[in-house]
Design an enzyme around this catalytic site. Sequence first.
Site, PDB file in Angstrom:
ATOM      1  N   ASN A  13      -4.650   4.730  -4.065  1.00 55.91           N
ATOM      2  CA  ASN A  13      -4.134   3.975  -5.214  1.00 55.91           C
ATOM      3  C   ASN A  13      -5.390   3.628  -6.017  1.00 55.91           C
ATOM      4  O   ASN A  13      -6.195   2.802  -5.585  1.00 55.91           O
ATOM      5  CB  ASN A  13      -3.417   2.742  -4.697  1.00 55.91           C
ATOM      6  CG  ASN A  13      -2.655   1.936  -5.727  1.00 55.91           C
ATOM      7  OD1 ASN A  13      -2.248   0.826  -5.447  1.00 55.91           O
ATOM      8  ND2 ASN A  13      -2.432   2.469  -6.911  1.00 55.91           N
ATOM      9  N   CYS A  73      -1.891  -7.169  -6.900  1.00 56.55           N
ATOM     10  CA  CYS A  73      -1.990  -5.788  -6.429  1.00 56.55           C
ATOM     11  C   CYS A  73      -2.806  -5.796  -5.141  1.00 56.55           C
ATOM     12  O   CYS A  73      -4.002  -6.081  -5.168  1.00 56.55           O
ATOM     13  CB  CYS A  73      -2.659  -4.905  -7.481  1.00 56.55           C
ATOM     14  SG  CYS A  73      -2.930  -3.207  -6.950  1.00 56.55           S
ATOM     15  N   GLY A  74      -2.145  -5.505  -4.027  1.00 57.65           N
ATOM     16  CA  GLY A  74      -2.818  -5.583  -2.733  1.00 57.65           C
ATOM     17  C   GLY A  74      -3.941  -4.585  -2.576  1.00 57.65           C
ATOM     18  O   GLY A  74      -5.022  -4.914  -2.068  1.00 57.65           O
ATOM     19  N   ASN A 145       4.861 -10.401  -6.693  1.00 56.10           N
ATOM     20  CA  ASN A 145       5.494  -9.537  -7.681  1.00 56.10           C
ATOM     21  C   ASN A 145       6.785  -8.987  -7.056  1.00 56.10           C
ATOM     22  O   ASN A 145       6.969  -9.043  -5.849  1.00 56.10           O
ATOM     23  CB  ASN A 145       4.544  -8.422  -8.157  1.00 56.10           C
ATOM     24  CG  ASN A 145       4.012  -7.575  -7.017  1.00 56.10           C
ATOM     25  OD1 ASN A 145       4.324  -7.783  -5.850  1.00 56.10           O
ATOM     26  ND2 ASN A 145       3.177  -6.608  -7.340  1.00 56.10           N
ATOM     27  N   GLU A 195       6.015   2.490  -8.745  1.00 52.76           N
ATOM     28  CA  GLU A 195       5.527   1.194  -9.185  1.00 52.76           C
ATOM     29  C   GLU A 195       5.917   0.902 -10.624  1.00 52.76           C
ATOM     30  O   GLU A 195       5.810   1.762 -11.508  1.00 52.76           O
ATOM     31  CB  GLU A 195       3.996   1.121  -9.067  1.00 52.76           C
ATOM     32  CG  GLU A 195       3.491   1.020  -7.643  1.00 52.76           C
ATOM     33  CD  GLU A 195       2.067   0.510  -7.596  1.00 52.76           C
ATOM     34  OE1 GLU A 195       1.828  -0.619  -8.088  1.00 52.76           O
ATOM     35  OE2 GLU A 195       1.200   1.223  -7.087  1.00 52.76           O
ATOM     36  N   ARG A 196       6.333  -0.320 -10.841  1.00 50.56           N
ATOM     37  CA  ARG A 196       6.653  -0.823 -12.177  1.00 50.56           C
ATOM     38  C   ARG A 196       5.456  -0.645 -13.106  1.00 50.56           C
ATOM     39  O   ARG A 196       4.346  -1.049 -12.802  1.00 50.56           O
ATOM     40  CB  ARG A 196       7.010  -2.312 -12.044  1.00 50.56           C
ATOM     41  CG  ARG A 196       7.238  -3.061 -13.310  1.00 50.56           C
ATOM     42  CD  ARG A 196       7.426  -4.550 -13.052  1.00 50.56           C
ATOM     43  NE  ARG A 196       6.253  -5.152 -12.405  1.00 50.56           N
ATOM     44  CZ  ARG A 196       6.060  -6.460 -12.299  1.00 50.56           C
ATOM     45  NH1 ARG A 196       6.953  -7.310 -12.758  1.00 50.56           N
ATOM     46  NH2 ARG A 196       4.979  -6.935 -11.706  1.00 50.56           N
ATOM     47  N   CYS A 204       0.793   1.416  -2.434  1.00 51.79           N
ATOM     48  CA  CYS A 204       1.006   0.139  -3.119  1.00 51.79           C
ATOM     49  C   CYS A 204       0.860  -0.949  -2.071  1.00 51.79           C
ATOM     50  O   CYS A 204       1.658  -1.012  -1.130  1.00 51.79           O
ATOM     51  CB  CYS A 204       2.393   0.099  -3.760  1.00 51.79           C
ATOM     52  SG  CYS A 204       2.838  -1.518  -4.462  1.00 51.79           S
ATOM     53  N   GLY A 205      -0.149  -1.789  -2.215  1.00 51.89           N
ATOM     54  CA  GLY A 205      -0.437  -2.781  -1.195  1.00 51.89           C
ATOM     55  C   GLY A 205       0.666  -3.800  -1.033  1.00 51.89           C
ATOM     56  O   GLY A 205       1.144  -4.061   0.082  1.00 51.89           O
ATOM     57  N   THR A 206       1.093  -4.427  -2.136  1.00 55.88           N
ATOM     58  CA  THR A 206       2.195  -5.376  -2.033  1.00 55.88           C
ATOM     59  C   THR A 206       3.461  -4.668  -1.560  1.00 55.88           C
ATOM     60  O   THR A 206       4.283  -5.250  -0.849  1.00 55.88           O
ATOM     61  CB  THR A 206       2.449  -6.072  -3.373  1.00 55.88           C
ATOM     62  OG1 THR A 206       2.644  -5.091  -4.401  1.00 55.88           O
ATOM     63  CG2 THR A 206       1.303  -7.002  -3.746  1.00 55.88           C
TER      64      THR A 206
END
Length: 266
Positions: A13, A73-74, A145, A195-196, A204-206
């Site tokens: 990412n 963002c993780g 988020n 992802e949005r 995507c971390g989160t």
Amino acid sequence: MGVEFLKGHGTENDFVVLPDPDSLVDLTESRVRALCDRQRGLGADGVLRVVRPDFGPWFMDYRNADGSIAEMCGNGVRVFARYLVEAGLVPLGGFAVGTRAGQREVVAHEDGSVTVDMGPARISGTSAARVGGVEFAGVAVDVGNPHLACVTTTPVASLDLRDQPEYDPAVFPRGVNVEFVNVLGDGALRMRVHERGVGETRSCGTGTVATVAAWLHGTGRRTGKATVDVLGGQVSVVVEEETSTLTGPAVLLARGELDQAWWDAL
């Protein structure tokens, strides 16, 4: 002098890092879109602007690839933390990073990995996403988020995620990150994510935290841990009653200067 930048990624990412301790960089939406464009710019899933506030920890000003502002963002926090250490702005070990979703405690490890306290993963209900006319039931999870994590027996590798999955805008008025999850075994998951404001990303971390929280919820548990395989590698997630942690690699691979004339023309 041009505009200083670095390029990095967390499980692929990828991000453009813009050191801006004195808040001199005018980071407009058009500049973010240009930087993240993989043909006319450097190419990235987002931009991390490094800001020194008047008080408190270093602040991660995160922007999605479309120029929109994001809360958290993780993977970005891990790359941001790795930059702070390598730039000599913080010591190796534990420190805090400021985000729009609140302060996050991180630990930068000697092997290059970073552990991030992601805050609580809050289950807020159920909803559904549609891909190619097929509906996938999901769990709504807030990790600073919004997420919709859909645990499914459909192999996630078979899904076409080039376009935004359909979702209920009444449930997610600000948009949503949508995860599709296969259970490989107890404590082992595989995920793909749209992802949005970005599109499908390799991690995507989160989203990995939301994925583990949704999987645990489906098994009647509120706490637990799992590894999550994503297209860009693997991370480890621990979900607790009041918080969650994410551990994974953070890589800085290039640095340089953006041409000032190119920047000024955007």
